[in-house]
Design an enzyme around this catalytic site. Structure first.
Site, PDB file in Angstrom:
ATOM      1  N   LYS A  93       0.827  -1.201   0.000  1.00 39.70           N
ATOM      2  CA  LYS A  93       0.000   0.000   0.000  1.00 39.70           C
ATOM      3  C   LYS A  93       0.865   1.256   0.000  1.00 39.70           C
ATOM      4  O   LYS A  93       1.924   1.302   0.641  1.00 39.70           O
ATOM      5  CB  LYS A  93      -0.905  -0.034   1.234  1.00 39.70           C
ATOM      6  CG  LYS A  93      -1.993   1.013   1.313  1.00 39.70           C
ATOM      7  CD  LYS A  93      -2.866   0.739   2.539  1.00 39.70           C
ATOM      8  CE  LYS A  93      -3.965   1.761   2.726  1.00 39.70           C
ATOM      9  NZ  LYS A  93      -4.799   1.458   3.931  1.00 39.70           N
ATOM     10  N   SER A 168      -9.477   1.392   3.343  1.00 43.25           N
ATOM     11  CA  SER A 168      -8.588   2.166   2.493  1.00 43.25           C
ATOM     12  C   SER A 168      -7.532   1.328   1.773  1.00 43.25           C
ATOM     13  O   SER A 168      -6.809   1.842   0.925  1.00 43.25           O
ATOM     14  CB  SER A 168      -7.877   3.232   3.334  1.00 43.25           C
ATOM     15  OG  SER A 168      -7.073   2.640   4.337  1.00 43.25           O
ATOM     16  N   SER A 192      -9.869  -1.055   7.410  1.00 41.93           N
ATOM     17  CA  SER A 192      -9.273  -0.831   6.090  1.00 41.93           C
ATOM     18  C   SER A 192      -8.544  -2.021   5.493  1.00 41.93           C
ATOM     19  O   SER A 192      -8.220  -2.021   4.309  1.00 41.93           O
ATOM     20  CB  SER A 192      -8.311   0.358   6.141  1.00 41.93           C
ATOM     21  OG  SER A 192      -9.021   1.562   6.325  1.00 41.93           O
TER      22      SER A 192
END
Length: 478
Positions: A93, A168, A192
């Site tokens: 990420k 996310s 997330s």
């Protein structure tokens, strides 16, 4: 939605096309597969999915990945010492530091930020031989329940582009689901890791023991990096490496193990949709076949509110979470390297007014009392959580990940609605250091969406919960 984000299914078959992480590592170590070929295949997969505007991978690390792969092949040929993840392609990420790569956190002020050092959890993977092949998409500052990014465009759901891919850790979930890599890293503050994993039909694990340094923060109290993968075994392998342990093995049967279904907590969130109910039933049947007991339990809704008297609003953003101080500490850790020196510098370029306000100064004469109340509230909640498990003799809670079906991206306001549906059972308890994991139930889909329903596990010990999830995954395949 970003350009090209039409509400249709992408014309290539997604989901779990790569072998398991352990199988890939085994094949590379034995010379059955050249690492260069494995990495090249992963890079070609990125080219394919990004050619279809998936927007999962926002920086492709082509040159460094191929160079590392060639070094792995040379090491294998020479009979050198090989790590637990030797040659494994992983995605990471874009709020998690990997030296020399983007750490934009999807906010304009950090759009060109490349740290000189890697997060401790990444260092562990690199030391074990993993090869980062891409940084992955996310909403701004990891605050959001969808794949919308003001920097990188909207990440789509490879299962069905008409539906939310979650946030996310949008890009990592989408990349794994699209067969780019067997596993990768995301982060979780209020769901997330688990929300995007469930929406994309992969596994997401919120650990309690991972180091949080080197991750652009929202709230140090709630943030943690963690693994996502095509299978529970994939995330268990990454967890073992980060913690310096042997991988968890599935227990030999589940006789004497009790799982609890928190019926009152589910009822408080609304009536479960058909797919959610059937997923829970399928998981319960699989667990029973392995010897476990699955029992309804009451009182967990009260547990989730155990700190309400001392901390009445345990949601972001609230004053007792000093988000500004947490972000400043991250910037100070890169002093002299990061072009933005203060939180105000980052705030000045943020795309979202809501997120900008999250990082405003925490002020007032009563701050010491507020922080003390926060800490007392967290301790109270932690005690109530663990006492609930002990009093009922359960080792894990099991429930549907979502109460309702996944949200469509063409519905006005869907991003806000996701909190009440996709994240209703994820946005609690994250101030505690307890593990949680979601995994798909392949036999149950949400209507004709192509998105499998999933179940959510909460536990008290990371390795134990991973072992129970491995047992459930095995039983589902039997």
């Amino acid at each position: 939605m970003g350009a090209g984000a039409s509400a249709s299914t992408i014309a290539w078959e997604p989901s779990c096309l790569t072998p398991s992480a352990a199988e890939l590592v085994r094949a590379i170590k034995t010379g059955e597969k050249r690492c260069v070929d494995v990495v090249t295949a992963a890079l070609e997969r990125i080219d394919l999915v990004e050619g279809n505007n998936l927007r999962a991978c926002v920086e492709v690390l082509r040159e460094s990945a191929l160079a590392q792969a060639a070094a792995v092949d040379a090491k294998v040929k020479a009979g050198g010492d090989l790590g637990a993840l030797e040659g494994l392609p992983v995605v990471i990420k874009v709020n998690i530091d990997v030296a020399g790569t983007l750490s934009t956190a999807s906010t304009p002020g950090l759009a060109e930020w490349r740290p000189a050092t890697s997060a401790p959890c990444v260092e562990k993977l690199l030391a074990a031989g993993a090869i980062p092949i891409a940084k992955t998409n996310m909403p701004e500052m990891a605050v959001g329940f969808t794949g919308q990014s003001p920097v990188h465009g909207t990440c789509l759901n490879p299962r069905n582009t008409a539906y939310n891919c979650g946030g996310s850790s949008s890009g990592t979930a989408a990349a794994v689901a699209a067969g780019v890599a067997a596993c990768g890293l995301g982060s979780d503050t209020g769901g997330s890791l688990r929300g995007p994993a469930a929406l994309c039909g992969v596994v997401g694990f919120r650990p309690s023991r991972w180091p949080g340094a080197g991750v652009v923060p929202i709230s140090a109290l709630r943030d943690t990096p963690g693994p996502m993968g095509a299978t529970v075994a994939d995330v268990a392998l990454l967890d073992a490496v980060v913690n310096g342990e042997a991988p968890v093995a599935a227990p030999d049967g589940l006789a004497g193990v009790t799982f609890g279904v928190p019926r009152d907590w589910l009822a408080a969130k609304g009536e479960c949709c058909d797919a959610a109910t059937r997923a829970l039933e399928a998981a319960a049947a699989a667990l029973a076949s392995a010897g476990a007991a699955v029992e309804d339990v009451e009182g967990f809704h009260d547990v989730t509110r155990a700190d309400a008297d001392r901390w009445p609003l345990p949601f972001l953003p609230v004053p007792p979470e000093n988000c500004r101080a947490d972000l400043q500490a991250y910037l100070d850790g890169h002093a002299g390297i990061c072009p933005l020196k203060t939180v105000a510098d980052v705030q000045a370029e943020m795309a979202s007014d809501f997120i900008r306000a999250t990082y405003d100064p925490v002020e007032g004469d009563d701050l010491p009392a507020k922080f003390a109340a926060r800490d007392e509230g967290v301790a109270k909640l932690d005690g109530a959580y663990r006492a609930f498990f002990e009093a009922r003799g359960i080792r894990a809670l099991i429930l549907p990940t979502f109460v309702g079906p996944p949200g469509r991206v063409d519905v006005e306001g869907y991003a806000g609605k996701a909190l009440g549906n996709e994240y209703a059972l994820l946005f609690h308890l994250n101030e505690l250091r307890v593990p949680s994991l979601c995994l798909p139930i392949p036999s149950v889909a949400h209507g004709d969406t192509g998105i499998p329903a999933s179940v959510l596990l909460y536990g008290v010990d990371d390795r134990e919960l991973l072992g129970l999830a491995l047992a459930l995954e095995t039983a589902l395949r039997a």
